[in-house]
Design a protein around this motif. Structure first.
Motif, PDB file in Angstrom:
ATOM      1  N   LYS A  16       0.833  -1.211   0.000  1.00 19.53           N
ATOM      2  CA  LYS A  16       0.000   0.000   0.000  1.00 19.53           C
ATOM      3  C   LYS A  16       0.868   1.261   0.000  1.00 19.53           C
ATOM      4  O   LYS A  16       0.719   2.131  -0.845  1.00 19.53           O
ATOM      5  CB  LYS A  16      -0.889   0.063   1.259  1.00 19.53           C
ATOM      6  CG  LYS A  16      -2.058  -0.871   1.283  1.00 19.53           C
ATOM      7  CD  LYS A  16      -2.888  -0.680   2.551  1.00 19.53           C
ATOM      8  CE  LYS A  16      -2.156  -1.096   3.818  1.00 19.53           C
ATOM      9  NZ  LYS A  16      -1.836  -2.516   3.889  1.00 19.53           N
ATOM     10  N   THR A  17       1.742   1.340   1.009  1.00 20.71           N
ATOM     11  CA  THR A  17       2.528   2.561   1.183  1.00 20.71           C
ATOM     12  C   THR A  17       3.480   2.775   0.006  1.00 20.71           C
ATOM     13  O   THR A  17       3.571   3.886  -0.545  1.00 20.71           O
ATOM     14  CB  THR A  17       3.316   2.489   2.502  1.00 20.71           C
ATOM     15  OG1 THR A  17       2.370   2.347   3.566  1.00 20.71           O
ATOM     16  CG2 THR A  17       4.148   3.731   2.721  1.00 20.71           C
ATOM     17  N   ASP A  40      -1.638   6.269   8.117  1.00 23.10           N
ATOM     18  CA  ASP A  40      -1.178   5.100   8.872  1.00 23.10           C
ATOM     19  C   ASP A  40      -0.272   5.590  10.002  1.00 23.10           C
ATOM     20  O   ASP A  40       0.669   6.347   9.749  1.00 23.10           O
ATOM     21  CB  ASP A  40      -0.401   4.161   7.935  1.00 23.10           C
ATOM     22  CG  ASP A  40      -0.011   2.858   8.617  1.00 23.10           C
ATOM     23  OD1 ASP A  40       0.036   2.814   9.872  1.00 23.10           O
ATOM     24  OD2 ASP A  40       0.259   1.880   7.907  1.00 23.10           O
ATOM     25  N   ASP A 127      -2.861   7.033   1.929  1.00 27.60           N
ATOM     26  CA  ASP A 127      -2.263   5.756   2.321  1.00 27.60           C
ATOM     27  C   ASP A 127      -2.954   5.269   3.590  1.00 27.60           C
ATOM     28  O   ASP A 127      -2.793   5.858   4.663  1.00 27.60           O
ATOM     29  CB  ASP A 127      -0.756   5.949   2.566  1.00 27.60           C
ATOM     30  CG  ASP A 127      -0.070   4.640   2.923  1.00 27.60           C
ATOM     31  OD1 ASP A 127      -0.547   3.577   2.478  1.00 27.60           O
ATOM     32  OD2 ASP A 127       0.958   4.678   3.641  1.00 27.60           O
TER      33      ASP A 127
END
Ligand SMILES: Nc1ncnc2c1ncn2[C@@H]1O[C@H](COP(=O)(O)OP(=O)(O)O)[C@@H](O)[C@H]1O
Ligand SMILES: [Mg+2]
Length: 259
Positions: A16-17, A40, A127
């Motif tokens: 994801k990041t 996050d 994110d």
């Protein structure tokens, strides 16, 4: 109006990041004005674009719980056309703090609507954390689209169907216009039989949603964050850099009609 895309998957370590950082950077390289929102508590997207996450005044936490105005949390990065709303461990409390609030699913959307109207950005990339808690629900409620990074391993499909039902639930309850921009295959290794088997299975169910380009497993991609550099600046012509460029172009194709 800005087009808002969340990168979400309740599993950790699926890319994801890495994808949010590198796609945000490539959209900026392609002359779009981009805001990356780190949602996050690990703050990896923040450090991934070279911002010291512990020395910032406001983070996405204050934005989310309405302790600051969203405009005050935006920081420039060293990279052209790319700004960031950072995060750090303070965000870990948000899910818990939001739970007793009325309209708790809409907190981020309210802040974001001001920003979208203002016209400073073409794309806002979020994110998400590796969970389906209130922080992620806030992100999806505030988004136009969602990108699902997925790693071709044994439990990937199971996780994906769970995620798809969450998206359906959010569409029904909070955000009827949310659409899946695409499923992005990450850390792909074509020599692994399991990877290609899982990919074939994925293709059976979600064919038209999968991005044409897959992201290969690459050492450069895992090294770049420790220098606070997106792959475009760390290793411009590496295979994975060019792959992220292709995906960014595909995102433009898939979203510009809706902007
Ligand atoms: N294509 C890739 N090749 C090699 N390593 C990768 C790749 N994509 C991500 N990684 C590494 O895998 C780990 C998890 O990726 P990350 O993007 O942080 O996942 P998530 O945000 O879903 O938890 C990180 O250490 C990252 O550097
Ligand atoms: Mg992450």
């Amino acid at each position: 109006m800005a087009y808002v895309i969340s990168f979400a998957n309740q599993k950790g370590g699926v890319g994801k990041t890495t994808s949010a950082v590198n796609i945000a950077t490539y959209l900026a390289v392609l002359k779009k004005k981009v805001l990356l929102i780190d949602l996050d508590p690990q703050g990896s997207a923040t450090s991934g674009v070279g911002i010291q996450k512990h020395s910032v005044k406001f983070t996405s936490y204050e934005v989310l719980i309405r302790e600051c105005d969203i405009f005050d949390a935006i920081l420039p990065t060293n990279y052209k056309n790319l700004s960031v709303i950072p995060s750090n461990v303070s965000l870990a409390a948000a899910d818990y703090e939001l739970i007793s609030e009325k309209d708790r699913e809409y907190f981020l959307k309210e802040q974001m609507d001001k920003l979208k109207r203002n016209g400073d950005f073409d794309y806002i990339i979020i994110d998400c954390p590796p969970s389906l808690g209130l922080t992620t629900i806030n992100a999806l409620t505030a988004s136009n689209g969602i990108i699902l990074p997925i790693q071709c391993e044994y439990y990937a499909l199971e996780g994906l169907s769970q995620l798809m039902s969450t998206i359906k639930r959010i569409k029904n309850s909070y955000n009827p216009r949310l659409r899946v921009v695409g499923i992005l295959v990450t850390m792909y290794n074509s020599r692994l039989k399991l990877s290609s088997q899982v990919f074939d299975e994925l293709n059976k169910y979600y064919c038209e949603k999968i991005f044409r380009t897959k992201i290969s497993r690459s050492v450069a991609l895992s090294e770049a964050p420790s220098y606070g550099e997106p792959i475009y600046y760390y290793s411009r012509y590496s295979k994975s850099s060019l792959e992220y460029e292709d995906v960014a172009k595909e995102i433009l194709e898939r979203t510009e009609f809706f902007m």
